[in-house]
Design a protein around this motif. Structure first.
Motif, PDB file in Angstrom:
ATOM      1  N   GLU A  52       7.776  17.813 -10.167  1.00 48.65           N
ATOM      2  CA  GLU A  52       6.443  17.318  -9.824  1.00 48.65           C
ATOM      3  C   GLU A  52       5.436  18.434 -10.063  1.00 48.65           C
ATOM      4  O   GLU A  52       5.795  19.604 -10.108  1.00 48.65           O
ATOM      5  N   ALA A 228       2.929  10.611 -14.159  1.00 46.46           N
ATOM      6  CA  ALA A 228       3.059   9.978 -12.838  1.00 46.46           C
ATOM      7  C   ALA A 228       1.887  10.296 -11.924  1.00 46.46           C
ATOM      8  O   ALA A 228       1.518   9.480 -11.067  1.00 46.46           O
ATOM      9  N   GLU A 229       1.277  11.475 -12.091  1.00 52.58           N
ATOM     10  CA  GLU A 229       0.155  11.851 -11.223  1.00 52.58           C
ATOM     11  C   GLU A 229      -1.013  10.887 -11.340  1.00 52.58           C
ATOM     12  O   GLU A 229      -1.842  10.788 -10.433  1.00 52.58           O
ATOM     13  N   SER A 231      -1.105   7.800 -11.021  1.00 54.06           N
ATOM     14  CA  SER A 231      -1.077   6.763  -9.986  1.00 54.06           C
ATOM     15  C   SER A 231      -1.758   7.209  -8.692  1.00 54.06           C
ATOM     16  O   SER A 231      -2.144   6.368  -7.870  1.00 54.06           O
ATOM     17  N   LYS A 232      -1.914   8.502  -8.515  1.00 55.19           N
ATOM     18  CA  LYS A 232      -2.617   8.981  -7.306  1.00 55.19           C
ATOM     19  C   LYS A 232      -4.033   8.427  -7.240  1.00 55.19           C
ATOM     20  O   LYS A 232      -4.572   8.221  -6.150  1.00 55.19           O
ATOM     21  N   SER A 258       7.534   4.940  -8.414  1.00 57.37           N
ATOM     22  CA  SER A 258       6.615   6.065  -8.597  1.00 57.37           C
ATOM     23  C   SER A 258       5.226   5.776  -8.025  1.00 57.37           C
ATOM     24  O   SER A 258       4.643   6.604  -7.329  1.00 57.37           O
ATOM     25  N   GLN A 259       4.702   4.584  -8.305  1.00 61.43           N
ATOM     26  CA  GLN A 259       3.347   4.279  -7.850  1.00 61.43           C
ATOM     27  C   GLN A 259       3.218   4.397  -6.335  1.00 61.43           C
ATOM     28  O   GLN A 259       2.273   4.983  -5.816  1.00 61.43           O
ATOM     29  N   THR A 261       5.038   6.115  -4.220  1.00 60.81           N
ATOM     30  CA  THR A 261       5.128   7.501  -3.739  1.00 60.81           C
ATOM     31  C   THR A 261       3.850   8.274  -4.052  1.00 60.81           C
ATOM     32  O   THR A 261       3.434   9.131  -3.279  1.00 60.81           O
ATOM     33  N   LYS A 262       3.213   7.956  -5.179  1.00 64.49           N
ATOM     34  CA  LYS A 262       2.001   8.688  -5.565  1.00 64.49           C
ATOM     35  C   LYS A 262       0.788   8.264  -4.736  1.00 64.49           C
ATOM     36  O   LYS A 262      -0.106   9.074  -4.483  1.00 64.49           O
ATOM     37  N   LYS A 265       1.231  10.129  -1.653  1.00 65.76           N
ATOM     38  CA  LYS A 265       0.888  11.534  -1.905  1.00 65.76           C
ATOM     39  C   LYS A 265      -0.634  11.717  -1.916  1.00 65.76           C
ATOM     40  O   LYS A 265      -1.166  12.672  -1.357  1.00 65.76           O
ATOM     41  N   ASP A 324      12.631   6.579  -8.335  1.00 57.08           N
ATOM     42  CA  ASP A 324      12.012   7.041  -7.094  1.00 57.08           C
ATOM     43  C   ASP A 324      12.361   6.156  -5.896  1.00 57.08           C
ATOM     44  O   ASP A 324      11.685   6.208  -4.863  1.00 57.08           O
TER      45      ASP A 324
END
Lengths: 426, 426
Positions: A52, A228-229, A231-232, A258-259, A261-262, A265, A324
């Protein structure tokens, strides 16, 4: 930045320009914590865990964000992208509508419900967010090809973003994919490659090419940490559009996981930076019964995800062995949320329900999420008095077949006023 | 406003609430200048000319607009809508991307080109703008039914906006319309009515119903003056997104001609209000050869539009007798612009050109506009050194058939690295 990609092999880190990844400082293993320099890497040298992005954000203010453009680059200070990202050719996705869903809330008996509608992104799904971040990374690495294995939304987003950026794109799909989905990628790229096999075969081929060929940026393989970032930004936008507040509950579809978890985050980062008040919130995941590995593990109370062979109309959620998944379980459990599933008929009903109440035509993934929201209320897992957000990730025009048997004309009449009155429509 | 429509007949003006139409002061005939009170009227009592909205704007500032939401309601001070319009349930359309089209500019030899991309609106066309204004009018008039005759984009927009607003919708279409287009409206409404006849038959039936039934708001018939004003927001957004400047040249598709006249009107209002500097600009209209009444009149140097029977793949531009055609001619001539046409093959090429250069998948109307832009450059009608804007009004997913024979997979390969290298893709 002028949109022209230099044709070089994967570079040494030393060739990266100053500030190429903005506030990002390195890559960090999610499992063992080992660190690595920024580069087109996705697995830990030590334990093969997923890498990550690590950051040093410094100070970020609401005013600074609000002064930015009406797209994801308003959050560039929180992403692994350079400060001049807005001037490079990209699709400018994001800052999509957060709709006050009064009708759907009333229908489900919820006090307050919002729909975050990502179907209005440039290629009509949330994938434009992640691909925009992957494109920036590919550009900074000097990649010569921008690529992905995909069955739909991702292929559209990669082919379109690459066209605008002026980078060569190569998109791999299973050869039995429906014509409309092929057209929606082939319109953007000369290099749509059909592979005789299923999606797993295509994915495996992509990993092999990424390992063998120099300068290929596969968005969801070797530049996945950067990708992946993106999606934050869904989480940042929801908080900003609520007036810099977090919701009490949020329901998010789960494919790779992934979405979800992001977004979690992103909420954590906003709290840490003092951009929103710290408060508890519950995160819920939505799966289709035809591809329910995370929902099953959640219900069984186990930590391991048992892979499944997908069989559902929600094809964009059909990942049988979600990378994920274990992190989704962690988040659902630790926040007091959950992971629930619905069958194909409920997915169809979810699509029609959202359309008839809020005027949003969602794809099968969105139908899944809305149907799970309904089920969570009915089973008492979701508190109807708390403020809730549900994410719509894509557009119904891409999965028309799912509902074309369910809706249609109410009547066929002759073109006369008499026929109109006789039909009892008034 | 709570989204519930009161079921009443067409009201007397005296029943309208204070400020129901914001800065609008009345209706004024475009032909003879006769005035009339605000109401669901569209034709002049005296000469049967089209009615337009008259305003008293007072002072409107850039700051006031910039403080508004990222949708068309940031321009509410310039539209016939109430000051509390944002709090009523609507699709929140507009403030779509204005993309710096460097690749397409380079391809065509233009110094500076922008694409205003309305395909990312809620139902994927500019119709969401006009329908949002019509919905506000219907709400204020207390209409009980929100309706339209349509073959595509307008039906989608009316059905979706009505669903979210909680007003009953009835959408009339020709019974031979393709299934995908039917689904994209039926998903939102229980009252999709197929009419055995062509679009002209459907349109005629709608006018008859509007005349006979109380409380029916046909967006493009009896509330047309309010509806049409929504297109002004395209012009406002282009100017604001250019940094409060007008472009030198603009290319706009012509169906009824309303959009082109309203963008011109918007530019004029911005100048009059001191929101942009006064400067000359040229307005160009785009038509398909299969439906070219305005382009023909322009070339022939005549004032009268001779109706045609449409035969083109650009169905959303297929209006053989365009209501605002004569005003389009006036504007094209007085600004030093023009009206040009392209055939179906050029339209297909225009769709692929825009996709491959800028990552935008447009419908046939957009393909027409891009192809006309190209032709205007090639024939020297458009100055390549001047800053130009081209409007994309809708989404290619709605007209997939137009290009599904033109693009596709480059190769089909076995799922092996050897097959990949043998295919010469790298």
């Amino acid at each position: 930045m002028n949109g022209v990609f230099v044709s070089v092999t994967t570079p040494e880190t030393s060739t990266l320009r100053e500030g190429a990844f903005g506030p990002a400082t390195g890559l960090k293993c999610r499992e063992c914590g080992a660190t690595r320099e920024l580069g087109p890497h996705y697995a830990c040298y030590d334990c093969f865990g997923p890498l990550e992005i690590a950051y040093d954000f410094g100070t970020v203010t609401r005013e600074q964000i609000e002064a930015g453009p009406a797209n994801i680059w308003r959050y560039k200070a929180l992403l692994p992208v350079p400060d001049d990202i807005e001037s490079s050719p990209n699709l400018e996705p994001g800052f999509t509508r957060l709709l006050d869903a009064r009708n759907l809330a009333a229908e489900l008996g919820l006090a307050k419900l919002w729909v975050k509608d990502d179907s209005t992104n440039p290629t009509n799904s949330f994938k434009d967010r992640v691909v925009a971040c992957a494109l920036s990374a590919a550009r900074e690495f000097g990649s010569k090809v921008f690529a992905c294995p995909s069955t739909g939304n991702l292929a559209n987003a990669v082919a379109a973003a690459g066209a605008r950026a002026g980078i060569r794109t190569v998109v791999f799909i299973p050869s039995n994919l429906e014509t409309p989905k092929q057209v929606n990628s082939a319109i953007f790229t000369e290099n749509l490659i059909a592979v005789d096999g299923n999606y797993d075969d295509v994915n495996k081929l992509a990993s092999e090419i990424a390992g063998e060929e120099d300068g290929w940026a596969f968005v969801n393989v070797n530049v996945r940490p950067f990708y992946a970032e993106g999606s934050k930004t869904l989480g940042y936008e929801i908080a900003e559009q609520l007036g810099w507040r977090l919701p009490d509950q949020i329901v998010i579809p789960v494919a790779s996981g992934s979405q979800l978890t992001k977004v979690h985050k992103a909420f954590g980062e906003l709290i840490a930076l003092g951009l929103v008040e710290d408060k508890p919130y519950r995160v819920f995941g939505a799966q289709a019964t035809g591809c329910n590995p995370v929902a099953t593990a959640f219900k069984d109370g186990v930590d391991a995800i048992r892979p499944v062979r997908p069989d559902t109309i929600a094809k964009s959620l059909a990942i049988g062995n979600p990378a994920d998944g274990i992190y989704v379980l962690d988040i659902a459990r630790s926040t007091g949320g959950g992971v629930e599933e619905v069958d194909d008929e409920q997915i169809r009903e979810g699509i029609v329900l959202l359309a008839r109440t809020e005027g949003i035509f969602t794809e099968t993934a969105g139908g899944t999420t809305v149907a799970v929201l309904k089920k969570l209320v009915e089973t008492g897992q979701l508190d109807p008095e708390l403020e809730t957000v549900v994410i719509n990730t894509g557009h119904g025009l891409k999965t028309l077949d799912a509902v074309s048997g369910s809706v249609g004309a109410r009547a066929t009449i002759a073109p006369t006023y008499d026929a109109f009155t006789a039909a009892g429509i008034a």
